[in-house]
Design a protein around this motif. Structure first.
Motif, short mmCIF file in Angstrom:
data_model
loop_
_atom_site.label_atom_id
_atom_site.label_comp_id
_atom_site.label_asym_id
_atom_site.label_seq_id
_atom_site.Cartn_x
_atom_site.Cartn_y
_atom_site.Cartn_z
N TYR A 3 1.16 -1.10 -0.31
CA TYR A 3 0.28 0.08 -0.04
C TYR A 3 0.86 1.16 -0.11
CZ TYR A 3 -3.98 -3.19 1.39
OH TYR A 3 -4.85 -3.93 1.16
N THR A 4 0.15 2.25 -0.93
CA THR A 4 0.87 3.23 -0.31
C THR A 4 0.62 4.36 0.60
OG1 THR A 4 -0.70 4.76 -1.21
CG2 THR A 4 1.40 4.09 -2.78
N GLU A 7 -3.17 5.09 0.42
CA GLU A 7 -3.92 4.06 0.63
C GLU A 7 -3.91 3.58 2.41
OE1 GLU A 7 -3.92 1.51 -3.49
OE2 GLU A 7 -2.00 0.95 -2.38
N SER A 37 -3.42 -8.68 4.59
CA SER A 37 -3.36 -8.38 2.69
C SER A 37 -2.33 -7.93 2.78
CB SER A 37 -4.59 -7.07 2.53
OG SER A 37 -3.91 -6.67 3.25
N ASN A 43 -3.07 -6.06 -2.34
CA ASN A 43 -3.34 -4.71 -2.84
C ASN A 43 -4.76 -4.77 -3.07
OD1 ASN A 43 -4.62 -2.17 -2.80
ND2 ASN A 43 -2.54 -1.38 -3.07
N PHE A 45 -7.24 -2.53 -2.69
CA PHE A 45 -7.80 -1.37 -3.48
C PHE A 45 -7.42 -1.74 -5.00
CE2 PHE A 45 -6.90 1.32 0.23
CZ PHE A 45 -8.09 1.25 0.86
N GLN A 46 -6.90 -3.07 -5.35
CA GLN A 46 -6.96 -3.15 -6.90
C GLN A 46 -8.24 -4.18 -6.71
OE1 GLN A 46 -2.46 -4.03 -6.96
NE2 GLN A 46 -1.92 -2.36 -7.15
N LEU A 47 -8.37 -4.67 -6.27
CA LEU A 47 -9.74 -5.78 -5.82
C LEU A 47 -10.86 -5.50 -6.75
CD1 LEU A 47 -8.49 -8.11 -3.32
CD2 LEU A 47 -7.59 -8.46 -6.35
N THR A 48 -11.68 -6.18 -6.81
CA THR A 48 -13.79 -6.01 -7.15
C THR A 48 -14.12 -6.22 -5.73
OG1 THR A 48 -14.20 -7.65 -7.47
CG2 THR A 48 -13.32 -6.76 -9.42
N ARG A 52 -13.20 -8.83 -2.91
CA ARG A 52 -12.73 -8.44 -1.74
C ARG A 52 -13.49 -9.33 -0.15
NH1 ARG A 52 -11.53 -1.59 -2.77
NH2 ARG A 52 -14.19 -1.95 -3.15
N ASP A 73 -14.51 3.89 -2.92
CA ASP A 73 -12.78 4.13 -2.93
C ASP A 73 -12.70 5.89 -2.73
OD1 ASP A 73 -12.24 1.94 -2.35
OD2 ASP A 73 -11.36 0.76 -3.77
N GLU A 77 -10.44 8.78 -1.39
CA GLU A 77 -9.55 9.32 -2.13
C GLU A 77 -9.38 10.70 -1.80
OE1 GLU A 77 -6.90 8.59 -4.57
OE2 GLU A 77 -7.60 6.98 -4.09
#
Length: 137
Positions: A3-4, A7, A37, A43, A45-48, A52, A73, A77
């Motif tokens: 994660y950033t 995120e 995770s 990540n 946030f990269q999943l549908t 999730r 999201d 954000e």
């Protein structure tokens, strides 16, 4: 890093909802879910939404955790960007769970904070706190 910092700020905002709603057990489950995770290099946030949901433990399917993990999201954000901009504006330093700056001893607590922010000499304060913890134990 999985994660950033942004995120991690988003994940922390969700955790704050658990805290605000006095959902202590949900908060613990949520942090464990996030740490799992990270361990799995996934990540969220990269999943549908359905991907999730498939990762959630069965007993949490009808819980608030399910709702929190699938919160919008784009809404998070904007808030995360604003929070990070404020931290930068006021020269408040921050780190997240996966960062090299994150204190190692904090990773050993059962439910560690995902994101830390501070002003001042954090390194000195952390080392003093760590040495106190070592003396007490």
């Amino acid at each position: 890093m999985v994660y950033t910092h942004k995120e991690y700020m988003k994940l922390t905002l969700i955790a704050a909802l658990c805290d605000k709603l006095k959902l202590v057990s949900e908060y613990g489950e949520y942090v464990k879910f996030i740490l799992d995770s990270v361990t799995s290099s996934i990540n969220l946030f990269q999943l549908t939404v359905s991907e999730r949901q498939s990762l959630l433990p069965e007993y949490t399917k009808n819980s608030l955790l399910n709702e929190l993990v699938n919160i919008k999201d784009d809404y998070l954000e904007r808030i995360a960007e604003n929070e990070l901009a404020l931290l930068d504006r006021y020269n408040i330093r921050y780190t997240s769970y996966e960062s090299n700056e994150y204190p190692a001893f904090m990773k050993s607590i059962p439910i560690p904070p995902l994101f830390l922010s501070w002003k001042g000499n954090f390194e000195k304060a952390v080392m003093e706190k760590a040495s106190l913890l070592l003396v007490v134990e």
